[in-house]
Design a protein around this motif. Structure first.
Motif, PDB file in Angstrom:
ATOM      1  N   MET A 286      56.923  31.919  10.578  1.00 52.30           N
ATOM      2  CA  MET A 286      56.096  32.856  11.345  1.00 52.30           C
ATOM      3  C   MET A 286      54.931  33.375  10.514  1.00 52.30           C
ATOM      4  SD  MET A 286      58.766  35.002  13.764  1.00 52.30           S
ATOM      5  CE  MET A 286      59.987  35.368  12.486  1.00 52.30           C
ATOM      6  N   GLU A 287      55.176  33.653   9.232  1.00 52.75           N
ATOM      7  CA  GLU A 287      54.095  34.086   8.341  1.00 52.75           C
ATOM      8  C   GLU A 287      53.005  33.028   8.254  1.00 52.75           C
ATOM      9  OE1 GLU A 287      56.153  37.066   5.054  1.00 52.75           O
ATOM     10  OE2 GLU A 287      56.212  34.893   4.721  1.00 52.75           O
ATOM     11  N   LEU A 290      50.961  33.035  11.502  1.00 50.16           N
ATOM     12  CA  LEU A 290      50.059  34.182  11.548  1.00 50.16           C
ATOM     13  C   LEU A 290      48.865  33.985  10.614  1.00 50.16           C
ATOM     14  CD1 LEU A 290      52.746  37.014  11.583  1.00 50.16           C
ATOM     15  CD2 LEU A 290      51.042  36.629  13.384  1.00 50.16           C
ATOM     16  N   THR A 296      47.106  39.585  12.082  1.00 47.63           N
ATOM     17  CA  THR A 296      48.122  40.434  11.488  1.00 47.63           C
ATOM     18  C   THR A 296      49.324  40.481  12.422  1.00 47.63           C
ATOM     19  OG1 THR A 296      47.282  42.422  12.570  1.00 47.63           O
ATOM     20  CG2 THR A 296      46.357  41.865  10.396  1.00 47.63           C
ATOM     21  N   PRO A 297      50.514  40.770  11.915  1.00 44.92           N
ATOM     22  CA  PRO A 297      51.691  40.846  12.784  1.00 44.92           C
ATOM     23  C   PRO A 297      51.510  41.821  13.943  1.00 44.92           C
ATOM     24  CG  PRO A 297      52.374  40.819  10.489  1.00 44.92           C
ATOM     25  CD  PRO A 297      50.869  40.947  10.492  1.00 44.92           C
ATOM     26  N   GLN A 298      50.710  42.874  13.733  1.00 45.71           N
ATOM     27  CA  GLN A 298      50.552  43.905  14.762  1.00 45.71           C
ATOM     28  C   GLN A 298      49.789  43.412  15.990  1.00 45.71           C
ATOM     29  OE1 GLN A 298      49.993  44.394  11.426  1.00 45.71           O
ATOM     30  NE2 GLN A 298      51.992  45.427  11.208  1.00 45.71           N
ATOM     31  N   LEU A 324      59.735  40.950   9.302  1.00 51.89           N
ATOM     32  CA  LEU A 324      58.329  40.563   9.277  1.00 51.89           C
ATOM     33  C   LEU A 324      57.435  41.564  10.007  1.00 51.89           C
ATOM     34  CD1 LEU A 324      56.050  38.598   8.651  1.00 51.89           C
ATOM     35  CD2 LEU A 324      56.716  37.270  10.669  1.00 51.89           C
ATOM     36  N   PHE A 325      57.829  41.968  11.206  1.00 52.92           N
ATOM     37  CA  PHE A 325      56.960  42.803  12.026  1.00 52.92           C
ATOM     38  C   PHE A 325      57.161  44.296  11.802  1.00 52.92           C
ATOM     39  CE2 PHE A 325      56.965  38.715  14.128  1.00 52.92           C
ATOM     40  CZ  PHE A 325      55.646  38.569  14.524  1.00 52.92           C
TER      41      PHE A 325
END
Length: 418
Positions: A286-287, A290, A296-298, A324-325
């Motif tokens: 996932m990183e 992104l 960004t995760p947000q 992660l989030f």
């Protein structure tokens, strides 16, 4: 270095246990319809698991003549049907495009299981004389699916099959995204198909204790995150996407569903069949997605979780999301569409990618059905979209798939307006 191309989705195709086309699939998905029921493909009397998510009202004779059917295992039939819907949806005129720059990247984790099973069973039941169908080998090969799609449309670009267990179709989509982004292709038909509801498929996964055995209530057996979940429900079918260079799509006046923004793939390096309990590989995948998407995760509004309804896998994925989030994990919607479709193995990522993309287009989150008693190990405060769909603005969404062998693949889609 060449400038990266923008990659968009211009066509969709689906053949699933809850709909034999994209429209019916999406309608039943957001309605919370279960695709599970008793297996009709073979006698299940001696099997521990007697149900699955089979295709409904699918007859290959509606799509192929008898000669073609004889040459193809069901997983290839499913591939061609889904791909054809996607091609038609994208309104591709193959006479007006460069066929050398159009490719196929397809996925199947198991290939021609039914063909292999039937042929070997017939051989073992005979006098030992090796009487095999001349199409035995091409029917069982996973890459026959991508080959048949390219032959049908006369396209000569990149052509191969991806195999990474249940992450296979997402791997195919990520690969297709990269080739178009790098300028190696103008357009790629990508997706996956699987036809593993067979004696060996149900028996083999049953022996691993991976399948649910709630035979009395199959329609509620796929219950992700529920304290009484006891394994996944086998599904079958196919999903297809047309990934296309944005400028190429504009030039031919194609409609655009959304944009592929990034993809990530990783390995757990932990166990042959079990996911890492802390989701280390999932976090890395996932990183990477992104970072590839420069988000960004947000920014992520929705995650279509891998969530197969297994005791260990569901919680490890949620732990990975929280890690992660962080606090944003409580602001996102998360849902497990396998609660309706079952687990399509190597095709799961393609079908779930369609659901993820349509969540952006329609601003609707498909539900997680059947979860009545939440597992106490599920992190607090997460919106798992339980029971019914939810409407919300969705600009960016991520789809996860994980496979035996520790394979992890994540893909991110975005609204073109962003």
């Amino acid at each position: 270095m060449k400038e990266s191309k923008r990659v968009v989705i211009t066509g969709l195709g689906a053949l699933t246990p809850i709909g034999n086309n994209v429209k019916d699939f999406w309608t039943n998905l957001i309605s919370g319809k279960s695709g599970a029921g008793p297996i009709t493909k073979f006698d299940t009397e001696k099997f521990k698991t007697k149900f699955a998510c089979e295709l409904k009202d699918f007859d290959p004779a509606d799509h192929f003549d008898r000669k073609e059917i004889r040459k193809m295992d069901p997983f290839c039939q499913y591939a061609l049907v889904a791909a054809d819907e996607a091609v038609s949806d994208a309104k591709i005129d193959f006479d007006s495009v460069n066929k050398n720059r159009i490719g196929v990247i397809w996925a199947s984790a198991n290939g021609g299981m039914e063909t292999f099973e039937n042929q070997v069973t017939e051989f073992n039941g005979g006098d030992g004389t090796p009487r095999f169908n001349p199409f035995f080998i091409p029917r069982i090969l996973c890459d026959t699916s991508s080959g048949l799609i390219s032959i049908k449309y006369g396209i000569r670009g990149i052509n191969y099959n991806t195999i990474s267990a249940c992450a296979s179709a997402t791997t195919a989509l990520v690969d297709a995204f990269n080739y178009v982004k790098w300028g190696k292709a103008d357009m790629i038909i990508a997706g996956g198909s699987e036809a593993a509801i067979t004696r060996s498929g149900i028996g083999g996964f049953g022996a691993l204790r991976a399948l649910s055995t709630l035979n009395d209530t199959p329609e509620i057996a796929s219950r992700p995150f529920d304290t009484e979940r006891d394994g996944f429900v086998m599904g079958e079918g196919a999903g297809a996407m047309i990934l296309e260079d944005y400028d190429h799509a504009l030039a031919r006046g194609a409609k655009i569903y959304g944009e592929v923004l990034g993809g990530g793939m990783s390995g757990d390096a932990y166990h042959m069949t079990a996911t890492h309990p802390d989701g280390i590989g999932a976090i890395l995948g996932m990183e990477m997605a992104l970072e590839d998407a420069d988000l960004t995760p947000q920014k992520i509004d929705y995650i279509n979780a891998h969530a197969t309804s297994t005791p260990l896998g569901d919680v490890s994925e949620l732990n990975a999301l929280v890690t992660l989030f962080k606090d944003h994990a409580k602001n996102m919607n998360i849902s497990a569409t396998k609660s309706m479709t079952g687990h399509l193995l190597g095709a799961a990522g393609a079908v779930e990618a369609i659901a993820t993309l349509l969540s952006i287009k329609e601003n609707i989150i498909p539900p997680t059905i059947n979860t009545q008693n939440l597992d106490g190990n599920v992190p607090d405060g997460l919106n798992l979209t339980l029971g019914v769909k939810q409407e919300r603005e969705v600009n960016y969404a991520l789809s996860n798939t994980f496979g035996f062998g520790g394979h992890n693949a994540s893909i991110i889609f975005g609204d073109m307006a962003q």
